[in-house]
Design a protein around this motif. Structure first.
Motif, PDB file in Angstrom:
ATOM      1  N   LEU A   1       4.606  -4.171   9.392  1.00 59.12           N
ATOM      2  CA  LEU A   1       5.465  -3.355   8.519  1.00 59.12           C
ATOM      3  C   LEU A   1       6.130  -2.256   9.337  1.00 59.12           C
ATOM      4  CD1 LEU A   1       3.183  -2.737   5.374  1.00 59.12           C
ATOM      5  CD2 LEU A   1       4.968  -4.474   5.673  1.00 59.12           C
TER       6      LEU A   1
ATOM      7  N   LYS B   1       7.717   1.619   5.820  1.00 64.11           N
ATOM      8  CA  LYS B   1       6.989   0.780   4.847  1.00 64.11           C
ATOM      9  C   LYS B   1       5.486   1.046   4.925  1.00 64.11           C
ATOM     10  CE  LYS B   1      10.290  -2.527   3.485  1.00 64.11           C
ATOM     11  NZ  LYS B   1      11.167  -3.522   4.106  1.00 64.11           N
TER      12      LYS B   1
ATOM     13  N   LEU C   1       3.639   2.102   1.452  1.00 61.38           N
ATOM     14  CA  LEU C   1       2.837   1.012   0.884  1.00 61.38           C
ATOM     15  C   LEU C   1       1.825   1.465  -0.185  1.00 61.38           C
ATOM     16  CD1 LEU C   1       2.269  -2.080   1.142  1.00 61.38           C
ATOM     17  CD2 LEU C   1       0.376  -1.457   2.634  1.00 61.38           C
TER      18      LEU C   1
ATOM     19  N   LYS D   1       1.971   0.614  -4.094  1.00 65.92           N
ATOM     20  CA  LYS D   1       1.037  -0.439  -4.507  1.00 65.92           C
ATOM     21  C   LYS D   1       0.034   0.079  -5.542  1.00 65.92           C
ATOM     22  CE  LYS D   1      -1.573  -4.130  -2.349  1.00 65.92           C
ATOM     23  NZ  LYS D   1      -2.304  -4.531  -1.178  1.00 65.92           N
TER      24      LYS D   1
END
Ligand SMILES: Nc1ncnc2c1ncn2[C@@H]1O[C@H](COP(=O)(O)OP(=O)(O)OP(=O)(O)O)[C@@H](O)[C@H]1O
Ligand SMILES: [Mg+2]
Length: 280
Positions: free
Chosen positions: A132, A136, A140, A144
């Protein structure tokens, strides 16, 4: 000698500093934040952990208050990582309890993942996701885990990258960064979740010497914002400068704890004296 308060518990430096606040203003932003003292963030009672026959933690008890910076030192294998990892239950203790914001996280009915969202952790080996981009990596967890929308997480990542001067690396992959840059990204990645405490396990041990400084200065900045931090470290100068309290773990217990001034100038425990004579 440690001070005892009316509850019979050991006074921390933060309590003392709050009591002295009016007479001795230090101009340190952390002092002010810690004025809301009494707010125990983490309480550990009689924590024990063995691996097979090897008793690593033999009854550790302590309290860490909001805004406090605690440095943990001790010889290799003494259980520093095991203790730190017990604070967010990456190691499950055999007995004893860990209360985080008043909740016993060793209680099986507690959603440990929810609790861990409030505890950022930074490891020696960075642990960035290699597949990633930097941005990112940072976005994340908040996305998420439903803490932020993509847009919010993106704005937060941009802000954090700017703060550490790495905006130009947003779309780069971890492999293209230096060790110091990777570790600073790992720190802001944990910060993106807005944790209530940051746990560090030897965050500079894997770095080339010239990169240690940039990571330590980011950690110092973080401490100055009032972040509660528990740091396993071999950087004695850093511990002395930034910590409010230093713990020496030996033979499975906190064998000595004190303000950094006293801890380094007047160690009492013979093993600590011996340890300091080797590392200072
Ligand atoms: N998962 C495990 N299984 C078996 N033994 C373990 C495990 N984790 C740690 N130990 C042992 O427990 C002891 C304490 O380990 P720990 O990693 O907490 O030490 P440490 O103080 O962090 O050491 P270092 O400074 O080298 O990082 C060591 O003897 C280690 O070998
Ligand atoms: Mg360790």
């Amino acid at each position: 000698m440690k001070d005892k308060n009316e509850n019979g518990t050991v006074s921390t430096e933060s309590e003392v500093s709050v009591e002295k606040k009016d007479e001795q203003p230090k101009g340190n932003s952390r002092e002010k934040i810690r004025a809301s003292k009494g707010d125990v963030l983490i309480e550990v009672r009689e924590l024990c952990k063995s691996f097979g026959d090897h008793k690593v933690l033999r009854g550790i008890s302590t309290e860490i208050t909001k805004g406090e910076v605690v440095a943990i030192i001790g010889p290799s294998g003494c259980g520093k990582s095991t203790f730190l990892r017990s604070l967010n239950l990456l190691e499950v203790p055999d007995s004893g309890v860990v209360l985080f914001e008043g909740t016993d996280i060793t209680d099986k009915s507690v959603d440990i993942n929810k609790m861990r969202e409030k505890m950022g952790m930074v490891f020696q080996q960075f642990n960035l996701f290699p597949n990633l981009t930097i941005k990112k990596n940072i976005m994340l967890a908040p996305v998420k885990l439903g803490k932020m929308t993509k847009e919010q997480a993106s704005a937060r990542a941009d802000e954090l990258l700017k703060r550490i001067g790495l905006s130009d690396k947003a779309d780069a992959y971890p492999d293209s960064l230096s060790g110091g840059q990777k570790q600073r990204v790992a720190i802001i990645r944990a910060l993106a979740m807005n944790p209530d405490v940051m746990l560090f396990d030897e965050p500079t041990s894997a770095l080339d010497p010239e990169m240690v400084g940039e990571v330590l200065s980011l950690m110092k900045e973080l401490a100055d914002t009032g972040m509660t931090m528990v740091i396993v470290t071999h950087e004695m100068g850093f511990a002395r400068e930034v910590a409010d309290r230093v713990f020496f773990i030996n033979e499975g217990v906190i064998a000595e704890e004190n303000t950094p001034e006293e801890f380094f100038a007047n160690p009492v425990n013979p093993r600590l004296k011996d340890f300091l004579s080797k590392v200072l």
